[in-house]
Motif scaffolding. Structure first.
Motif, PDB file in Angstrom:
ATOM      1  N   ALA A   8     102.276  38.329   0.490  1.00 18.11           N
ATOM      2  CA  ALA A   8     103.063  38.742   1.648  1.00 18.11           C
ATOM      3  C   ALA A   8     103.197  37.535   2.579  1.00 18.11           C
ATOM      4  O   ALA A   8     102.574  36.491   2.372  1.00 18.11           O
ATOM      5  CB  ALA A   8     102.383  39.903   2.368  1.00 18.11           C
ATOM      6  N   LEU A   9     104.005  37.678   3.611  1.00 17.42           N
ATOM      7  CA  LEU A   9     104.183  36.607   4.590  1.00 17.42           C
ATOM      8  C   LEU A   9     103.051  36.565   5.608  1.00 17.42           C
ATOM      9  O   LEU A   9     102.900  35.581   6.327  1.00 17.42           O
ATOM     10  CB  LEU A   9     105.524  36.754   5.296  1.00 17.42           C
ATOM     11  CG  LEU A   9     106.743  36.554   4.396  1.00 17.42           C
ATOM     12  CD1 LEU A   9     108.021  36.797   5.185  1.00 17.42           C
ATOM     13  CD2 LEU A   9     106.737  35.162   3.791  1.00 17.42           C
TER      14      LEU A   9
ATOM     15  N   LEU B 136     102.874  24.566   7.813  1.00 17.50           N
ATOM     16  CA  LEU B 136     102.003  24.996   6.721  1.00 17.50           C
ATOM     17  C   LEU B 136     100.570  25.200   7.209  1.00 17.50           C
ATOM     18  O   LEU B 136      99.850  26.077   6.718  1.00 17.50           O
ATOM     19  CB  LEU B 136     102.062  24.004   5.566  1.00 17.50           C
ATOM     20  CG  LEU B 136     103.423  23.940   4.860  1.00 17.50           C
ATOM     21  CD1 LEU B 136     103.435  22.833   3.821  1.00 17.50           C
ATOM     22  CD2 LEU B 136     103.781  25.282   4.245  1.00 17.50           C
ATOM     23  N   GLY B 137     100.176  24.387   8.185  1.00 16.27           N
ATOM     24  CA  GLY B 137      98.857  24.584   8.789  1.00 16.27           C
ATOM     25  C   GLY B 137      98.761  25.919   9.507  1.00 16.27           C
ATOM     26  O   GLY B 137      97.740  26.603   9.439  1.00 16.27           O
ATOM     27  N   MET B 138      99.851  26.319  10.172  1.00 12.75           N
ATOM     28  CA  MET B 138      99.870  27.629  10.837  1.00 12.75           C
ATOM     29  C   MET B 138      99.813  28.754   9.810  1.00 12.75           C
ATOM     30  O   MET B 138      99.314  29.839  10.114  1.00 12.75           O
ATOM     31  CB  MET B 138     101.127  27.771  11.693  1.00 12.75           C
ATOM     32  CG  MET B 138     101.150  26.900  12.929  1.00 12.75           C
ATOM     33  SD  MET B 138     100.083  27.525  14.206  1.00 12.75           S
ATOM     34  CE  MET B 138     100.965  28.991  14.701  1.00 12.75           C
ATOM     35  N   ASP B 139     100.312  28.522   8.603  1.00 14.82           N
ATOM     36  CA  ASP B 139     100.177  29.512   7.537  1.00 14.82           C
ATOM     37  C   ASP B 139      98.753  29.556   6.993  1.00 14.82           C
ATOM     38  O   ASP B 139      98.425  30.421   6.186  1.00 14.82           O
ATOM     39  CB  ASP B 139     101.144  29.206   6.390  1.00 14.82           C
ATOM     40  CG  ASP B 139     102.572  29.601   6.704  1.00 14.82           C
ATOM     41  OD1 ASP B 139     102.766  30.499   7.541  1.00 14.82           O
ATOM     42  OD2 ASP B 139     103.493  29.014   6.112  1.00 14.82           O
TER      43      ASP B 139
ATOM     44  N   CYS C 101      91.976  39.248  -3.593  1.00 15.03           N
ATOM     45  CA  CYS C 101      92.717  40.525  -3.535  1.00 15.03           C
ATOM     46  C   CYS C 101      94.050  40.336  -2.827  1.00 15.03           C
ATOM     47  O   CYS C 101      95.067  40.902  -3.246  1.00 15.03           O
ATOM     48  CB  CYS C 101      91.886  41.597  -2.836  1.00 15.03           C
ATOM     49  SG  CYS C 101      90.498  42.181  -3.805  1.00 15.03           S
ATOM     50  N   TYR C 102      94.054  39.551  -1.758  1.00 14.03           N
ATOM     51  CA  TYR C 102      95.315  39.230  -1.081  1.00 14.03           C
ATOM     52  C   TYR C 102      96.298  38.606  -2.065  1.00 14.03           C
ATOM     53  O   TYR C 102      97.489  38.894  -2.048  1.00 14.03           O
ATOM     54  CB  TYR C 102      95.083  38.194   0.022  1.00 14.03           C
ATOM     55  CG  TYR C 102      94.625  38.690   1.353  1.00 14.03           C
ATOM     56  CD1 TYR C 102      94.385  40.029   1.619  1.00 14.03           C
ATOM     57  CD2 TYR C 102      94.434  37.779   2.398  1.00 14.03           C
ATOM     58  CE1 TYR C 102      93.958  40.447   2.861  1.00 14.03           C
ATOM     59  CE2 TYR C 102      94.010  38.191   3.638  1.00 14.03           C
ATOM     60  CZ  TYR C 102      93.778  39.523   3.871  1.00 14.03           C
ATOM     61  OH  TYR C 102      93.357  39.928   5.098  1.00 14.03           O
TER      62      TYR C 102
ATOM     63  N   PRO D 230      98.898  33.691   5.456  1.00 13.23           N
ATOM     64  CA  PRO D 230      98.930  33.871   4.002  1.00 13.23           C
ATOM     65  C   PRO D 230      98.570  32.674   3.119  1.00 13.23           C
ATOM     66  O   PRO D 230      98.520  32.821   1.901  1.00 13.23           O
ATOM     67  CB  PRO D 230     100.389  34.248   3.771  1.00 13.23           C
ATOM     68  CG  PRO D 230     101.121  33.469   4.811  1.00 13.23           C
ATOM     69  CD  PRO D 230     100.231  33.534   6.022  1.00 13.23           C
ATOM     70  N   MET D 231      98.322  31.496   3.655  1.00 10.85           N
ATOM     71  CA  MET D 231      98.198  30.300   2.811  1.00 10.85           C
ATOM     72  C   MET D 231      97.135  30.429   1.723  1.00 10.85           C
ATOM     73  O   MET D 231      97.358  30.026   0.574  1.00 10.85           O
ATOM     74  CB  MET D 231      97.917  29.060   3.667  1.00 10.85           C
ATOM     75  CG  MET D 231      97.853  27.769   2.870  1.00 10.85           C
ATOM     76  SD  MET D 231      99.345  27.370   1.930  1.00 10.85           S
ATOM     77  CE  MET D 231     100.468  26.955   3.246  1.00 10.85           C
TER      78      MET D 231
END
Length: 169
Positions: free
Chosen positions: A32-33, A145-148, A26-27, A40-41
């Motif tokens: 979104a950011l 990218l890991g933090m995302d 669904c996301y 959001p990844m």
């Protein structure tokens, strides 16, 4: 590892999405950011593969591919540090350990986190062995990218700094 990858695809195709996976799907329909309770990844990965369809296999395909890429990074890291036999053993253990197995079968924030964590570890080993500061760029990319994916990725550069300090020449 091709056989295990095919088995993962078969299982992913034959089972329904878990509640969490449907939530992330669904996301992916509303990119979104950031989201209320997650980075959001996972949504981005699902959205990237959504042109293939909305079948559970295609929703889970990013986790399966990230697991395979993590396996290559683990193999290469262990080969650089020790030898091919240790690298093969590490790859087999990665395939058999329950946590790795679970996160390679479902699309949760942990799947990309594990990949980016492994990428950061691989780049850290390259940094120490080759003494080339350019590897900090990969460590930074893996951290961002890991933090995302999941916030514990903030510790990736901490591991790199500790490796440099502990293994300094």
């Amino acid at each position: 590892m091709t056989v295990t990858g095919l088995l993962r695809c078969l299982l992913a195709a034959k089972t329904d999405l878990k509640v969490e996976e449907a939530y992330y799907w669904c996301y992916s329909q509303h990119l979104a950011l950031s989201y209320f309770d997650h980075p959001p990844m996972v949504a981005w990965l699902i959205a990237f593969f959504s042109p293939l369809g909305h079948h559970p296999l295609f929703v889970r395909l990013p986790a399966i591919l990230l697991f395979a890429a993590s396996g290559w990074l683990i193999f290469d890291t262990l080969r650089r540090l020790w030898d091919d036999q240790v690298a093969r053993t590490g790859l087999i253990l990665q395939s058999l350990l329950p946590a790795f197995h679970w996160y390679s079968m479902v699309i949760l924030p942990d799947a990309p986190l594990m990949f980016f964590w492994t990428l950061g570890m691989w780049a850290s080993v390259r940094l120490v062995l080759e003494d080339r500061p350019q590897w900090w760029w990969i460590i930074g990319l893996a951290t961002g990218l890991g933090m995302d994916s999941k916030y514990p990725a903030v510790l990736i550069p901490v591991g790199a700094f500790l490796a440099c300090w502990a293994l300094r020449k």
